[in-house]
Design a protein around this motif. Sequence first.
Motif, PDB file in Angstrom:
ATOM      1  N   ALA A 190     -51.319  -0.957  23.488  1.00 23.44           N
ATOM      2  CA  ALA A 190     -52.620  -0.441  23.048  1.00 23.44           C
ATOM      3  C   ALA A 190     -52.789   1.026  23.456  1.00 23.44           C
ATOM      4  O   ALA A 190     -53.274   1.847  22.661  1.00 23.44           O
ATOM      5  N   LYS A 191     -52.380   1.363  24.670  1.00 24.07           N
ATOM      6  CA  LYS A 191     -52.463   2.753  25.127  1.00 24.07           C
ATOM      7  C   LYS A 191     -51.559   3.650  24.288  1.00 24.07           C
ATOM      8  O   LYS A 191     -51.945   4.754  23.904  1.00 24.07           O
ATOM      9  N   LYS A 192     -50.359   3.155  24.006  1.00 23.17           N
ATOM     10  CA  LYS A 192     -49.407   3.916  23.203  1.00 23.17           C
ATOM     11  C   LYS A 192     -49.976   4.179  21.812  1.00 23.17           C
ATOM     12  O   LYS A 192     -49.913   5.311  21.320  1.00 23.17           O
ATOM     13  N   GLN A 193     -50.552   3.151  21.193  1.00 24.89           N
ATOM     14  CA  GLN A 193     -51.121   3.316  19.854  1.00 24.89           C
ATOM     15  C   GLN A 193     -52.317   4.267  19.868  1.00 24.89           C
ATOM     16  O   GLN A 193     -52.507   5.044  18.927  1.00 24.89           O
ATOM     17  N   ALA A 194     -53.108   4.236  20.930  1.00 23.08           N
ATOM     18  CA  ALA A 194     -54.251   5.149  21.032  1.00 23.08           C
ATOM     19  C   ALA A 194     -53.781   6.598  21.110  1.00 23.08           C
ATOM     20  O   ALA A 194     -54.355   7.481  20.455  1.00 23.08           O
ATOM     21  N   ILE A 195     -52.742   6.847  21.879  1.00 21.70           N
ATOM     22  CA  ILE A 195     -52.200   8.209  21.982  1.00 21.70           C
ATOM     23  C   ILE A 195     -51.644   8.646  20.636  1.00 21.70           C
ATOM     24  O   ILE A 195     -51.887   9.768  20.189  1.00 21.70           O
ATOM     25  N   LEU A 196     -50.908   7.760  19.969  1.00 28.22           N
ATOM     26  CA  LEU A 196     -50.332   8.115  18.669  1.00 28.22           C
ATOM     27  C   LEU A 196     -51.424   8.386  17.638  1.00 28.22           C
ATOM     28  O   LEU A 196     -51.281   9.296  16.806  1.00 28.22           O
ATOM     29  N   ARG A 197     -52.524   7.617  17.677  1.00 28.54           N
ATOM     30  CA  ARG A 197     -53.639   7.871  16.754  1.00 28.54           C
ATOM     31  C   ARG A 197     -54.237   9.256  16.995  1.00 28.54           C
ATOM     32  O   ARG A 197     -54.671   9.923  16.062  1.00 28.54           O
ATOM     33  N   ALA A 198     -54.228   9.671  18.245  1.00 24.43           N
ATOM     34  CA  ALA A 198     -54.817  10.970  18.586  1.00 24.43           C
ATOM     35  C   ALA A 198     -53.911  12.141  18.185  1.00 24.43           C
ATOM     36  O   ALA A 198     -54.414  13.211  17.840  1.00 24.43           O
ATOM     37  N   ILE A 199     -52.609  11.946  18.201  1.00 22.27           N
ATOM     38  CA  ILE A 199     -51.703  13.081  17.969  1.00 22.27           C
ATOM     39  C   ILE A 199     -51.069  13.099  16.581  1.00 22.27           C
ATOM     40  O   ILE A 199     -50.432  14.083  16.224  1.00 22.27           O
ATOM     41  N   LEU A 200     -51.250  12.034  15.794  1.00 18.66           N
ATOM     42  CA  LEU A 200     -50.664  11.998  14.452  1.00 18.66           C
ATOM     43  C   LEU A 200     -51.754  11.871  13.395  1.00 18.66           C
ATOM     44  O   LEU A 200     -52.737  11.161  13.595  1.00 18.66           O
ATOM     45  N   THR A 201     -51.542  12.532  12.279  1.00 19.24           N
ATOM     46  CA  THR A 201     -52.462  12.338  11.151  1.00 19.24           C
ATOM     47  C   THR A 201     -52.205  10.949  10.564  1.00 19.24           C
ATOM     48  O   THR A 201     -51.148  10.358  10.804  1.00 19.24           O
ATOM     49  N   ALA A 255     -48.887  10.718   8.771  1.00 13.26           N
ATOM     50  CA  ALA A 255     -47.731  10.699   9.669  1.00 13.26           C
ATOM     51  C   ALA A 255     -47.583   9.320  10.311  1.00 13.26           C
ATOM     52  O   ALA A 255     -46.466   8.806  10.436  1.00 13.26           O
ATOM     53  N   ARG A 256     -48.698   8.699  10.701  1.00 17.73           N
ATOM     54  CA  ARG A 256     -48.634   7.342  11.265  1.00 17.73           C
ATOM     55  C   ARG A 256     -48.103   6.361  10.240  1.00 17.73           C
ATOM     56  O   ARG A 256     -47.309   5.476  10.559  1.00 17.73           O
ATOM     57  N   GLU A 257     -48.515   6.530   8.992  1.00 15.82           N
ATOM     58  CA  GLU A 257     -48.046   5.647   7.923  1.00 15.82           C
ATOM     59  C   GLU A 257     -46.539   5.812   7.714  1.00 15.82           C
ATOM     60  O   GLU A 257     -45.814   4.832   7.521  1.00 15.82           O
ATOM     61  N   ARG A 258     -46.074   7.050   7.780  1.00 13.62           N
ATOM     62  CA  ARG A 258     -44.635   7.300   7.630  1.00 13.62           C
ATOM     63  C   ARG A 258     -43.854   6.606   8.757  1.00 13.62           C
ATOM     64  O   ARG A 258     -42.842   5.955   8.519  1.00 13.62           O
ATOM     65  N   LEU A 259     -44.336   6.735   9.990  1.00 14.61           N
ATOM     66  CA  LEU A 259     -43.651   6.071  11.107  1.00 14.61           C
ATOM     67  C   LEU A 259     -43.653   4.553  10.926  1.00 14.61           C
ATOM     68  O   LEU A 259     -42.662   3.887  11.211  1.00 14.61           O
ATOM     69  N   SER A 260     -44.758   4.018  10.447  1.00 18.22           N
ATOM     70  CA  SER A 260     -44.842   2.570  10.229  1.00 18.22           C
ATOM     71  C   SER A 260     -43.837   2.107   9.190  1.00 18.22           C
ATOM     72  O   SER A 260     -43.194   1.061   9.352  1.00 18.22           O
ATOM     73  N   SER A 261     -43.679   2.873   8.137  1.00 13.48           N
ATOM     74  CA  SER A 261     -42.728   2.461   7.100  1.00 13.48           C
ATOM     75  C   SER A 261     -41.284   2.596   7.582  1.00 13.48           C
ATOM     76  O   SER A 261     -40.438   1.765   7.250  1.00 13.48           O
ATOM     77  N   ILE A 273     -38.677   8.086  18.868  1.00 14.77           N
ATOM     78  CA  ILE A 273     -39.518   9.200  18.418  1.00 14.77           C
ATOM     79  C   ILE A 273     -40.917   9.085  19.028  1.00 14.77           C
ATOM     80  O   ILE A 273     -41.479  10.069  19.515  1.00 14.77           O
ATOM     81  N   GLU A 274     -41.483   7.878  19.016  1.00 15.64           N
ATOM     82  CA  GLU A 274     -42.817   7.680  19.586  1.00 15.64           C
ATOM     83  C   GLU A 274     -42.830   8.026  21.074  1.00 15.64           C
ATOM     84  O   GLU A 274     -43.764   8.674  21.547  1.00 15.64           O
ATOM     85  N   ALA A 275     -41.792   7.624  21.789  1.00 15.88           N
ATOM     86  CA  ALA A 275     -41.722   7.931  23.221  1.00 15.88           C
ATOM     87  C   ALA A 275     -41.683   9.437  23.446  1.00 15.88           C
ATOM     88  O   ALA A 275     -42.351   9.964  24.354  1.00 15.88           O
ATOM     89  N   GLN A 276     -40.922  10.138  22.608  1.00 24.17           N
ATOM     90  CA  GLN A 276     -40.845  11.593  22.741  1.00 24.17           C
ATOM     91  C   GLN A 276     -42.193  12.245  22.431  1.00 24.17           C
ATOM     92  O   GLN A 276     -42.623  13.161  23.142  1.00 24.17           O
ATOM     93  N   LEU A 277     -42.849  11.773  21.375  1.00 23.97           N
ATOM     94  CA  LEU A 277     -44.147  12.341  21.013  1.00 23.97           C
ATOM     95  C   LEU A 277     -45.186  12.094  22.105  1.00 23.97           C
ATOM     96  O   LEU A 277     -45.974  12.989  22.435  1.00 23.97           O
TER      97      LEU A 277
END
Length: 112
Positions: free
Chosen positions: A39-50, A53-59, A71-75
């Motif tokens: 949940a924390k990881k997803q919250a950070i990704l929501r804050a830093i990705l449009t 971009a989140r949709e692209r990572l999901s696909s 990639i997520e860990a690096q971001l």
Amino acid sequence: MDDELADLRRKRLEELQRRQLESQLYAAQQEQMQQELEAKKQAILRAILTPEARERLSSIRMTRPEFVAQIEAQLIMLAQSGRIRSAITDEQLKAILRQAQPKKRDINIRRI
């Protein structure tokens, strides 16, 4: 003698049940911690990705989950260190993904 044997069996059964309960509690705690971390990881990704971009990572995750996790860990690491100032767009994410992909080797077969 039979009472002693029955008593030993009862104590052993109680011990096994106690261990099983402890094991289940430990597993539940581990699962809870894993969910909180996700949940924390997803919250950070929501804050830093449009959203794009989140949709692209999901696909991409569908076919290459290990690559996306890397990639997520690096971001997240970049975001936590303060090196990401604005949300990463889809185009920026594409460039990051291209850089992160291993170089493909061209194989040429020559006949002698």
